[in-house]
Design a protein around this motif. Structure first.
Motif, PDB file in Angstrom:
ATOM      1  N   VAL A 271       0.862  -1.179   0.000  1.00 13.66           N
ATOM      2  CA  VAL A 271       0.000   0.000   0.000  1.00 13.66           C
ATOM      3  C   VAL A 271       0.899   1.230   0.000  1.00 13.66           C
ATOM      4  N   ALA A 272       0.722   2.096  -0.992  1.00  9.26           N
ATOM      5  CA  ALA A 272       1.557   3.299  -1.104  1.00  9.26           C
ATOM      6  C   ALA A 272       0.655   4.531  -1.193  1.00  9.26           C
ATOM      7  N   PRO A 273       0.283   5.099  -0.049  1.00  8.88           N
ATOM      8  CA  PRO A 273      -0.571   6.288  -0.070  1.00  8.88           C
ATOM      9  C   PRO A 273       0.226   7.536  -0.425  1.00  8.88           C
ATOM     10  N   GLY A 274      -0.500   8.526  -0.925  1.00  4.50           N
ATOM     11  CA  GLY A 274       0.039   9.872  -0.994  1.00  4.50           C
ATOM     12  C   GLY A 274      -0.195  10.525   0.358  1.00  4.50           C
ATOM     13  N   PHE A 275      -0.460  11.812   0.373  1.00  8.63           N
ATOM     14  CA  PHE A 275      -0.679  12.503   1.647  1.00  8.63           C
ATOM     15  C   PHE A 275      -2.050  12.154   2.212  1.00  8.63           C
ATOM     16  N   VAL A 276      -2.073  11.802   3.497  1.00  9.92           N
ATOM     17  CA  VAL A 276      -3.306  11.491   4.217  1.00  9.92           C
ATOM     18  C   VAL A 276      -3.338  12.362   5.466  1.00  9.92           C
ATOM     19  N   ARG A 277      -4.490  12.929   5.761  1.00  7.44           N
ATOM     20  CA  ARG A 277      -4.596  13.827   6.913  1.00  7.44           C
ATOM     21  C   ARG A 277      -4.614  13.009   8.209  1.00  7.44           C
ATOM     22  N   THR A 278      -3.486  13.019   8.919  1.00  4.39           N
ATOM     23  CA  THR A 278      -3.327  12.261  10.157  1.00  4.39           C
ATOM     24  C   THR A 278      -2.497  13.083  11.143  1.00  4.39           C
ATOM     25  N   GLU A 279      -2.276  12.516  12.329  1.00  6.29           N
ATOM     26  CA  GLU A 279      -1.389  13.165  13.290  1.00  6.29           C
ATOM     27  C   GLU A 279       0.008  13.316  12.705  1.00  6.29           C
ATOM     28  N   MET A 280       0.434  12.346  11.915  1.00  9.26           N
ATOM     29  CA  MET A 280       1.782  12.365  11.353  1.00  9.26           C
ATOM     30  C   MET A 280       1.965  13.537  10.395  1.00  9.26           C
ATOM     31  N   THR A 281       0.964  13.782   9.544  1.00  4.03           N
ATOM     32  CA  THR A 281       1.097  14.856   8.563  1.00  4.03           C
ATOM     33  C   THR A 281       0.694  16.216   9.131  1.00  4.03           C
TER      34      THR A 281
ATOM     35  N   VAL B 170       2.018  17.885  11.335  1.00  3.84           N
ATOM     36  CA  VAL B 170       3.192  18.707  11.650  1.00  3.84           C
ATOM     37  C   VAL B 170       3.810  19.320  10.401  1.00  3.84           C
ATOM     38  N   ASN B 171       3.367  18.907   9.228  1.00  5.91           N
ATOM     39  CA  ASN B 171       3.988  19.387   7.993  1.00  5.91           C
ATOM     40  C   ASN B 171       3.627  20.843   7.714  1.00  5.91           C
ATOM     41  N   THR B 172       4.617  21.606   7.306  1.00  6.06           N
ATOM     42  CA  THR B 172       4.387  23.019   6.978  1.00  6.06           C
ATOM     43  C   THR B 172       4.508  23.273   5.480  1.00  6.06           C
ATOM     44  N   PHE B 173       4.733  22.221   4.703  1.00  4.63           N
ATOM     45  CA  PHE B 173       4.879  22.362   3.260  1.00  4.63           C
ATOM     46  C   PHE B 173       3.580  21.937   2.573  1.00  4.63           C
ATOM     47  N   PRO B 174       3.386  22.303   1.324  1.00  2.00           N
ATOM     48  CA  PRO B 174       2.157  21.920   0.609  1.00  2.00           C
ATOM     49  C   PRO B 174       2.035  20.393   0.506  1.00  2.00           C
ATOM     50  N   MET B 175       0.810  19.896   0.653  1.00  2.16           N
ATOM     51  CA  MET B 175       0.534  18.463   0.545  1.00  2.16           C
ATOM     52  C   MET B 175      -0.561  18.270  -0.509  1.00  2.16           C
ATOM     53  N   PRO B 176      -0.170  18.202  -1.781  1.00  3.39           N
ATOM     54  CA  PRO B 176      -1.165  18.117  -2.846  1.00  3.39           C
ATOM     55  C   PRO B 176      -1.983  16.830  -2.796  1.00  3.39           C
ATOM     56  N   PHE B 177      -3.253  16.950  -3.176  1.00  2.00           N
ATOM     57  CA  PHE B 177      -4.172  15.810  -3.305  1.00  2.00           C
ATOM     58  C   PHE B 177      -4.396  15.089  -1.984  1.00  2.00           C
ATOM     59  N   ILE B 178      -4.258  15.780  -0.854  1.00  2.00           N
ATOM     60  CA  ILE B 178      -4.400  15.128   0.450  1.00  2.00           C
ATOM     61  C   ILE B 178      -5.814  14.583   0.619  1.00  2.00           C
ATOM     62  N   VAL B 179      -5.916  13.397   1.250  1.00  2.00           N
ATOM     63  CA  VAL B 179      -7.207  12.771   1.498  1.00  2.00           C
ATOM     64  C   VAL B 179      -7.374  12.531   2.993  1.00  2.00           C
ATOM     65  N   GLU B 180      -8.600  12.313   3.406  1.00  2.00           N
ATOM     66  CA  GLU B 180      -8.897  12.024   4.804  1.00  2.00           C
ATOM     67  C   GLU B 180      -8.579  10.558   5.110  1.00  2.00           C
ATOM     68  N   ALA B 181      -8.378  10.253   6.392  1.00  2.00           N
ATOM     69  CA  ALA B 181      -8.008   8.889   6.785  1.00  2.00           C
ATOM     70  C   ALA B 181      -9.091   7.883   6.440  1.00  2.00           C
ATOM     71  N   ASP B 182     -10.368   8.267   6.572  1.00  2.00           N
ATOM     72  CA  ASP B 182     -11.421   7.313   6.248  1.00  2.00           C
ATOM     73  C   ASP B 182     -11.494   7.043   4.752  1.00  2.00           C
ATOM     74  N   GLN B 183     -11.150   8.038   3.925  1.00  2.00           N
ATOM     75  CA  GLN B 183     -11.067   7.804   2.485  1.00  2.00           C
ATOM     76  C   GLN B 183      -9.942   6.821   2.171  1.00  2.00           C
ATOM     77  N   ALA B 184      -8.812   7.009   2.837  1.00  2.00           N
ATOM     78  CA  ALA B 184      -7.687   6.096   2.642  1.00  2.00           C
ATOM     79  C   ALA B 184      -8.079   4.674   3.036  1.00  2.00           C
ATOM     80  N   ALA B 185      -8.790   4.548   4.146  1.00  2.00           N
ATOM     81  CA  ALA B 185      -9.203   3.223   4.624  1.00  2.00           C
ATOM     82  C   ALA B 185     -10.114   2.534   3.617  1.00  2.00           C
ATOM     83  N   ARG B 186     -11.030   3.270   3.035  1.00  2.00           N
ATOM     84  CA  ARG B 186     -11.928   2.671   2.039  1.00  2.00           C
ATOM     85  C   ARG B 186     -11.155   2.241   0.795  1.00  2.00           C
ATOM     86  N   ALA B 187     -10.199   3.074   0.374  1.00  2.00           N
ATOM     87  CA  ALA B 187      -9.396   2.728  -0.796  1.00  2.00           C
ATOM     88  C   ALA B 187      -8.591   1.453  -0.550  1.00  2.00           C
ATOM     89  N   ILE B 188      -8.029   1.322   0.640  1.00  2.00           N
ATOM     90  CA  ILE B 188      -7.246   0.130   0.965  1.00  2.00           C
ATOM     91  C   ILE B 188      -8.149  -1.097   1.037  1.00  2.00           C
TER      92      ILE B 188
END
Length: 260
Positions: free
Chosen positions: A182-192, A194-212
């Motif tokens: 499983v190779a996600p792009g940016f997912v909105r989580t506690e881990m991301t 902290v990021n201060t840089f642009p995160m293109p195409f970011i998805v929510e965690a529940d969207q990621a879960a459905r995709a997986i």
């Protein structure tokens, strides 16, 4: 929910390691909703209880402790009556600055992202091979496809995970054990967060879960999302090495911004 399930999740006995928050927590919830019997593990027992909500078995552990992982794996097998699928979702991320190289920070990425995964594989893979049945799923990242500034530590371990899983898939293809990357792009989580840089195409965690979960039910060996990020990073593999370094150089981007 997927309507063309080749490998239905209902009734599957699944252990999700790294499920106290983020993608792991969302995926465990999605798997349980699709009828899987789910056990979840992570270091934070209180957070695991919040995720489990009485629908899953919570087995706290530190994935970097090989003995704790082995003990937890046995406990999961006893509670679930066996184990069909293990999902590795634990991970460590810290932005790197190679101009002030932080050796301990790099080592921590290796300790969690690679040696932690090694501990889980050690605890479950031999039994799957003996049984000639099982499924290993590991969440890597599109950051492992090409070297990115600031991801010297994280990207290196994700690239290693991708190579490891690809090797396992080839080695075990006749042993009844399936392997899914499983190779996600940016997912909105506690881990991301902290990021201060642009995160293109970011998805929510529940969207990621459905995709997986959809990908697992369809028997995919590689699940990459969102599709736009997948397209960008797959195409990035075709860029020549020298051109890639110039393209993603932070100095180049700063100069472009000043000229805009």
């Amino acid at each position: 929910m997927s309507t063309d399930a080749r490998w239905p999740l209902a009734g599957q006995r699944v252990w999700v390691v790294g499920a106290s928050s983020g993608i792991g927590a969302a995926l465990a919830t999605e798997l349980a909703a699709r009828g899987a019997q789910v056990a979840i593990s992570a270091r934070r027992a209180d957070r695991l209880a919040d995720v489990a909500r009485g629908r899953m078995t919570a087995v706290p552990l530190d994935a970097t402790d090989d003995r704790a992982v082995a003990t937890a794996a046995q406990a999961v097998r006893e509670v679930l009556g066996g184990l069909d699928t293990v999902v590795w979702s634990a991970g460590h991320w810290q932005r790197s600055d190679p101009r002030t190289w932080d050796g301990p920070a790099f080592a921590e990425h290796v300790r969690v992202n690679l040696l932690g995964l090694n501990n889980v594989l050690s605890a479950v893979l031999p039994a799957m091979v003996r049984r000639r049945s099982g499924h290993v799923v590991a969440i890597a990242s599109v950051a492992g496809y090409r070297g990115l500034p600031g991801a010297e530590a994280y990207g290196s371990t994700k690239a290693a995970q991708i190579a490891l899983l690809e090797s396992l898939r080839a080695s075990l293809r006749h042993d009844g054990v399936r392997v899914t990357t499983v190779a996600p792009g940016f997912v909105r989580t506690e881990m991301t967060a902290v990021n201060t840089f642009p995160m293109p195409f970011i998805v929510e965690a529940d969207q990621a879960a459905r995709a997986i979960a959809d990908g697992l039910e369809r028997g995919r060996v590689e699940i990459v999302f969102p599709w736009r990020m997948a397209l960008v990073m797959k195409a990035a593999r075709l860029v020549p090495v020298r051109a890639w370094a110039a393209l993603v150089s932070p100095r180049r981007r700063r100069e472009a911004a000043r000229g805009a």
